[in-house]
Design an enzyme around this catalytic site. Structure first.
Site, PDB file in Angstrom:
ATOM      1  CB  CYS A  16      -1.161   7.507   1.148  1.00 28.91           C
ATOM      2  SG  CYS A  16      -2.545   6.546   1.911  1.00 28.91           S
ATOM      3  CD  GLU A  32      -2.634   1.109   2.674  1.00 36.26           C
ATOM      4  OE1 GLU A  32      -2.978   2.172   3.150  1.00 36.26           O
ATOM      5  OE2 GLU A  32      -3.282   0.007   2.937  1.00 36.26           O
TER       6      GLU A  32
END
EC number: 1.2.1.71
Length: 492
Positions: A277, A243
């Site tokens: 993110c 991720e």
């Protein structure tokens, strides 16, 4: 003693490490990294604990995980302060992180049954059953921006599935990692099921290079994710869930409620001081008077944002970045874009030299060539103007990343077009890019991940499917396949 291996707290034998508050420089944590031998010891402990842990009834594993949730609730204020002081984020935001950790437990239990539970279909002559089995020993690499919540999103589903783990927190948030592991210890995890190794690059490389690992679950930067992918290449027997980051676009069409659009943009670009993110890094604004008015209002409101200490009263919208070095990196990225020809709309400013307090920056790059396609992890927003919606989508997709994408518009048809053409794992409409549903997968494509989304889908990479055709009785079919002769021959 800052490592937890096989149920014992021990002293690291690697490099000495000290963690300070990124704003005040107050010393918060001191300890030693795990060396390669201690990392191997943690793996051996996890391997030895695996057979017993995976044979525990699911209800027994669930009970320990739910005890952990109860301990999180009981120690919410303490963990909130640890996260806030260590990361520099305001208390209010650290509290929401702990709440997300608590909520993750019930969600992960539901996801286990929905995604990887047992399913049986009755057949005429038996049954077809789908079961799921844990991989074995997994390494979990945690990030610093959400040092409690994001590792929790790997650890909880992995334990529920029956895996045993070695957890390496970010070297920038060792205190949070240790505090969380102490709650797992109190929850009653058997020795070796979850092990804690602290450290930086050398510890991480020692962990990821272990031959006896069955997989690795990672949340962090694209550069580190690519390195791990290369390191584990040629090892298809190991599960790898990456991720990573994003260079995320937010498209602003003509909207009547400019203040609402500005609020959504602030939440998308600058919350957590730009250290999510999914944060908007690229703002795509339609050309024209309405776009001009939106940008002017955005610069006005963003210019009033004043980062503050974690415990300031009243609380600030944003706190410090993870380190003074991180703040300096954002400043350098802004200056680089200015040198390329960018036009600064709002200059980022260090509130106090030597600290990580940094005000937001906004720079327009329309027509500027050679802008790096990178994730600048901080409060810097790049602006491009576009003439028509097809151009906006082209600009949005002009990145190697593919995590999140958003549209501010009242036109449903535009959103439908974006859904078809956007290359991103998260596509939001009139909602902040930083908003995500825990009942949905979380992840991206391209340089943002390797098609192993987390959140609701984390259960998928924590177990592998096992299909069975089964019958309690063995019978000879009434109708045989051509060429088979089971007639009895008389003895001559």
């Amino acid at each position: 003693m800052t490592l937890w291996i096989n149920g014992d707290w021990i002293t690291g034998q690697g490099e000495r490490r000290r963690k300070t508050n990124p704003v005040s420089a107050e010393i918060l944590w001191q300890g030693n990294d795990a060396n390669a031998a201690q990392v191997a010891e943690a793996c051996q402990a996890a391997r030895a604990a695996f057979p017993r842990w995976t044979r525990e009834p699911f209800a027994a594993r669930q009970a320990i995980v739910e005890k952990f949730a109860a301990l999180l609730e009981a120690h919410k204020a303490e963990l909130t302060e640890v996260i806030a002081r260590e990361t520099g984020k305001p208390r209010w935001e650290a509290e929401t992180e702990v709440t997300a950790m608590i909520n993750k437990i019930a969600i992960s239990i539901k996801a286990y049954h929905a995604r990887t539970g047992e399913q049986k279909s009755e057949l005429v002559d038996g049954a077809a059953t789908l079961r799921h089995r844990p991989h074995g020993v997994l390494a979990v690499f945690g990030p610093y921006n959400f040092p409690g919540h994001l590792p929790n999103g790997h650890i909880v589903p992995a334990l529920l599935a029956g895996n045993t783990l070695i957890f390496k927190p970010s070297e920038l948030t060792p205190w949070t990692g240790e505090t969380v592991i102490k709650l797992w210890e109190r929850a009653g995890l058997p020795a070796g099921v979850l092990n804690l190794v602290q450290g930086g690059r050398e510890t991480g490389q020692a962990l990821s290079s272990l031959d006896d690992l069955d997989g690795l679950l990672f949340t962090g930067s694209a550069s580190t994710g690519y390195q791990l992918h290369r390191q584990l290449s040629g090892q298809p027997e190991k599960i790898l869930a990456l991720e990573m980051g994003g260079n995320n676009p937010l498209i602003i069409e003509d909207v009547a409620n400019i203040d609402a659009a500005v609020h959504l943009t602030l939440q998308s670009a600058f919350i957590t001081a730009g250290q999510r993110c999914t944060c908007a890094r690229r703002l795509l604004v339609k050309q024209g008077a309405q776009g001009d008015a939106f940008l002017a209002r955005l610069v006005d409101v963003a210019g009033r944002l004043q980062p503050g200490r974690w415990d300031d009263d009243p609380q600030p919208f944003i706190g410090g970045l993870i380190s003074a070095q991180a703040a300096q990196h954002v400043m350098e990225a802004w200056r680089q874009r200015e040198a390329l020809g960018g036009r600064t709309l709002l200059a980022p400013r260090k509130v106090k030299e030597g600290t990580s307090l940094l005000t937001p920056g906004i720079i327009e790059l329309t027509g500027v060539a050679d802008v790096p396609d990178e994730e600048v992890f901080g409060p810097l927003l790049n602006v491009w103007r576009y003439a028509h919606f097809d151009e906006a989508i082209r600009l949005a997709n002009n990145t190697r990343f593919g995590l999140s994408c958003g549209l501010v518009s009242t036109d449903r048809a535009q959103f439908e077009q974006l859904l078809l053409e956007a290359r991103a794992g998260i596509v939001n409409w009139n909602k902040p890019l930083t908003g995500a549903a825990s009942t949905a997968p979380f992840g991206g494509v391209g340089a943002s991940g390797n098609h192993r989304p987390s959140a609701w889908y984390a259960a998928d990479y924590c177990a592998w499917p096992m299909a069975s055709l089964e019958s309690p009785e063995l019978t000879l079919p009434a109708t045989l396949s051509p060429g088979l002769d089971f007639s009895r021959r008389e003895a001559v």
